[in-house]
Design an enzyme around this catalytic site. Structure first.
Site, PDB file in Angstrom:
ATOM      1  CG  ASN A 159      -9.955  -3.229   2.001  1.00 42.75           C
ATOM      2  OD1 ASN A 159     -11.183  -3.235   2.046  1.00 42.75           O
ATOM      3  ND2 ASN A 159      -9.271  -4.041   1.193  1.00 42.75           N
ATOM      4  CD  GLU A 160     -12.004  -7.596   1.674  1.00 42.06           C
ATOM      5  OE1 GLU A 160     -11.215  -8.251   0.986  1.00 42.06           O
ATOM      6  OE2 GLU A 160     -13.238  -7.572   1.458  1.00 42.06           O
ATOM      7  CD  GLU A 202     -10.567  -1.832  -5.120  1.00 43.23           C
ATOM      8  OE1 GLU A 202     -11.679  -2.287  -4.802  1.00 43.23           O
ATOM      9  OE2 GLU A 202      -9.498  -2.442  -4.936  1.00 43.23           O
ATOM     10  CD  GLN A 242     -15.185  -1.282  -6.372  1.00 43.49           C
ATOM     11  OE1 GLN A 242     -14.720  -0.400  -7.072  1.00 43.49           O
ATOM     12  NE2 GLN A 242     -14.408  -2.180  -5.766  1.00 43.49           N
ATOM     13  CE1 TYR A 301     -18.702  -6.787  -3.141  1.00 48.22           C
ATOM     14  CE2 TYR A 301     -17.117  -7.696  -1.575  1.00 48.22           C
ATOM     15  CZ  TYR A 301     -17.523  -6.681  -2.421  1.00 48.22           C
ATOM     16  OH  TYR A 301     -16.756  -5.546  -2.542  1.00 48.22           O
ATOM     17  CD  GLU A 325     -14.887  -3.853  -0.237  1.00 52.94           C
ATOM     18  OE1 GLU A 325     -15.020  -4.965  -0.800  1.00 52.94           O
ATOM     19  OE2 GLU A 325     -13.800  -3.320   0.001  1.00 52.94           O
TER      20      GLU A 325
HETATM   21  O1  AHR Z   1     -14.900  -4.799  -4.384  1.00 55.69           O
HETATM   22  C1  AHR Z   1     -13.932  -5.655  -4.914  1.00 55.69           C
HETATM   23  C2  AHR Z   1     -12.957  -6.195  -3.866  1.00 55.69           C
HETATM   24  O2  AHR Z   1     -13.653  -7.016  -2.977  1.00 55.69           O
HETATM   25  C3  AHR Z   1     -12.303  -5.167  -2.972  1.00 55.69           C
HETATM   26  O3  AHR Z   1     -11.163  -4.619  -3.535  1.00 55.69           O
HETATM   27  C4  AHR Z   1     -11.948  -5.967  -1.761  1.00 55.69           C
HETATM   28  O4  AHR Z   1     -11.902  -5.190  -0.591  1.00 55.69           O
HETATM   29  C5  AHR Z   1     -13.023  -7.039  -1.721  1.00 55.69           C
HETATM   30  O5  AHR Z   1     -12.477  -8.285  -1.502  1.00 55.69           O
END
Ligand code: AHR
Length: 556
Positions: free
Chosen positions: A230-231, A71, A403, A302, A353
């Site tokens: 995205n999101e 990104e 990432q 995450y 992600e």
């Molecule tokens: O990976 C970092 C961020 O986390 C991304 O931009 C977003 O999609 C997510 O919230």
């Protein structure tokens, strides 16, 4: 029960072990459909067992499960991937050469770009055409103090030097398929359609193909994977699931030009365990008669825990692994809800992600927003998550670690001409053998680990877990040992095959807080050795806090 200690029962007697396999408490990564027959005992001291059921196939492991994500965020693109053609840093057309060379051997099947939240405000038209005419824009992450206080830097004011042609050339260099995320928040569907036209229309056919050719790429790129936003529940537009279903339908209608390429549209799914978002979206899509236009449903997860990337306690160790282990139930929960509408499971899961997100205290350069160091703990997160994807190869069609470089859970750290591989890189190198393999059911039984979490809550996690896949006569077994202290002496039985040879690759660390640095790049690297093996059962000890791959060549 002490914090971070193992529940180490006396050595299991055979009868007790059979009870565990029947579901009486140990971690089980898949249940056999019939009772197990007795094994020959090869490891007198074994407290753990793994049975690989060659005839219980799950599905082919999509190579795209071993995918990545870049990104325009902090040091990912500028300083990470893109150094520019005139840079003193060795490069291939502006792309960091060391990165390309390190990626090739691990076979990154797919690369997602340009975000993330950045994608939700990105106009692809800014990043094409002659470099000197490309506009300078404000990067989405300008709002973050980590960037704002650093002055006028590319991470804050996007120079658009790295655009569509540059990204797609990067993909070609490393042999990855591109996965482009469209801007649904601030741009209309027409602009998305034109991006498809720019990438895929034949040479000489459209005005956009002419711009592409003038940029040095006359041949179409044939981009297959397209993320519709995205999101969408957050930075992607703050949509409700119903509103987003309308947007998804508009963006993915049959009238999007294909130019002969198969287009696979990916819907921007929920954050973590929000199954209601999935349910409401799928119902709304059914009402619009548009479920058939979706190839994949994206999920983000995450994991996190107290402490920092490097400075963490034993409790933080276990909390992080447990947080990562939520991936298993996220997959099965969303899968079940998707089935309420998509009975045939035409739509697969895309975990686009995932990774460990620590406090930003260990970034190697100030502009590397969300940059973090990586220890063996992050390697275990990677191993256990990839094993989870393998075990659900019938459900997960793609996944992208967040990432790639200079960011969260990265494979690489770079700063100027300095470049280093993290422990997570070594996990991807080990697990590459699973790509395209046939996942087979793997039953793991081992003492669990127990610790005391927040508010004195007793917590526990499996002790060993893993996955197996078959490619021809090569059987790959990967295993993580979550215990900080206990090696696991394990009997490994292959049902339906005999062992001809075994090669073991292990990633472990004598100091679980150790990191690879520019000065000491090889503190955590994998070690490979041959293991004597014959018959159907192998005795193997998995070191504490380790990730292991056993590559087993089967007899005829
Ligand atoms: O990976 C970092 C961020 O986390 C991304 O931009 C977003 O999609 C997510 O919230």
């Amino acid at each position: 029960m002490r914090n971070g200690t193992d529940d180490r029962p006396p050595r299991l007697r055979r009868r007790e072990f059979m009870g565990l396999l029947a579901g009486a408490g140990a971690a089980v990564a898949g249940m056999p459909r019939r009772p197990l027959r007795a094994w020959s005992r090869v490891a007198a001291q074994a407290d753990s067992r793994i049975e690989i059921l060659l005839d219980e196939s799950i599905a082919t492991i999509a190579p795209e499960v071993y995918g990545h994500f870049v990104e325009h965020l902090g040091g990912v693109i500028y300083d990470g991937v893109w150094v520019g053609e005139d840079s003193p840093v060795a490069n291939i057309g502006g792309i960091r050469r060391a990165l390309v060379e390190a990626l090739k051997p691990i076979g990154p099947a797919v690369m997602r770009w340009p975000g993330g939240c950045f994608a939700d405000a990105y106009d692809w038209r800014d990043g094409v055409g002659p470099q000197e005419r490309r506009p300078r824009r404000t990067n989405t992450w300008e709002n973050d103090r980590g960037i704002r206080d650093l002055g006028t830097i590319p991470q804050r004011f996007e120079p658009n030097a790295f655009g569509t042609n540059e990204f797609l050339r990067f993909c070609r260099l490393i042999g990855a398929q591109p996965y482009l995320a469209a801007n649904v928040r601030t741009l209309p569907a027409q602009v998305f359609h034109e991006w498809v036209e720019y990438c895929n229309s034949p040479a000489g056919s459209t005005t956009w193909s002419g711009v592409r050719a003038a940029g040095g790429d006359p041949d179409p790129f044939g981009v297959r994977y397209w993320g519709v936003g995205n999101e969408s529940w957050g930075c992607g537009g703050n949509f409700t699931p119903e509103e987003y279903a309308g947007e998804f339908r508009r963006f993915s209608t049959w009238a999007v030009p294909t130019y002969g390429a198969e287009l696979s549209f990916i819907g921007a799914g929920p954050s973590g365990g929000d199954v209601d978002w999935t349910r409401r979206f799928f119902r709304a899509l059914r009402e619009r008669n548009a479920v058939g236009s979706m190839w994949g449903w994206a999920l983000h997860h995450y994991c996190s825990a107290g402490g920092e990337a490097v400075a963490y306690t034993d409790v933080d160790w276990y909390d992080l692994l447990a947080s990562a282990d939520r991936m298993e139930s996220l997959i099965t929960d969303h899968w079940q809800v998707m089935r309420e509408v998509d009975r045939e499971h035409r739509v697969k899961l895309v975990v686009d992600e995932w990774g460990a997100w620590h406090k930003m205290t260990t970034n190697v350069a100030p502009a590397h927003l969300f940059g973090q160091q990586s220890t063996i703990r992050d390697a275990l997160v990677a191993g256990l998550t990839l094993d989870t994807f393998n075990r659900h190869a019938d459900k997960v069609a793609m996944a992208n670690l967040a990432q790639l470089i200079n960011c969260l859970h990265s494979l690489f750290l770079a700063d100027g001409d300095r470049f280093v591989l993290t422990p997570t890189y070594h996990v991807f190198a080990m697990y590459a053998a699973h790509q395209g393999g046939q996942a087979v059911r793997t039953v793991v039984s081992a003492p669990g680990v127990h610790w005391t979490g927040e508010r004195d809550a007793p917590r526990s996690l499996w002790g060993l877990n893993g996955s197996s896949s078959l490619t021809g006569r090569r059987l790959t077994l990967t295993v993580t040992n979550s215990s900080l202290t206990a090696p696991r002496e394990t009997e490994i039985a292959v049902r339906g095959g005999t062992l001809r040879s075994v090669v073991a690759t292990t990633l472990a660390a004598t100091d679980v807080h150790a990191v690879n640095t520019f000065e000491q790049p090889n503190r955590i690297v994998s070690v490979t050795k041959n293991v004597a093996a014959s018959g159907r059962v192998l005795a193997y000890t998995f070191p504490a806090a380790s990730v292991t791959k056993l590559e087993i060549t089967l007899g005829g």
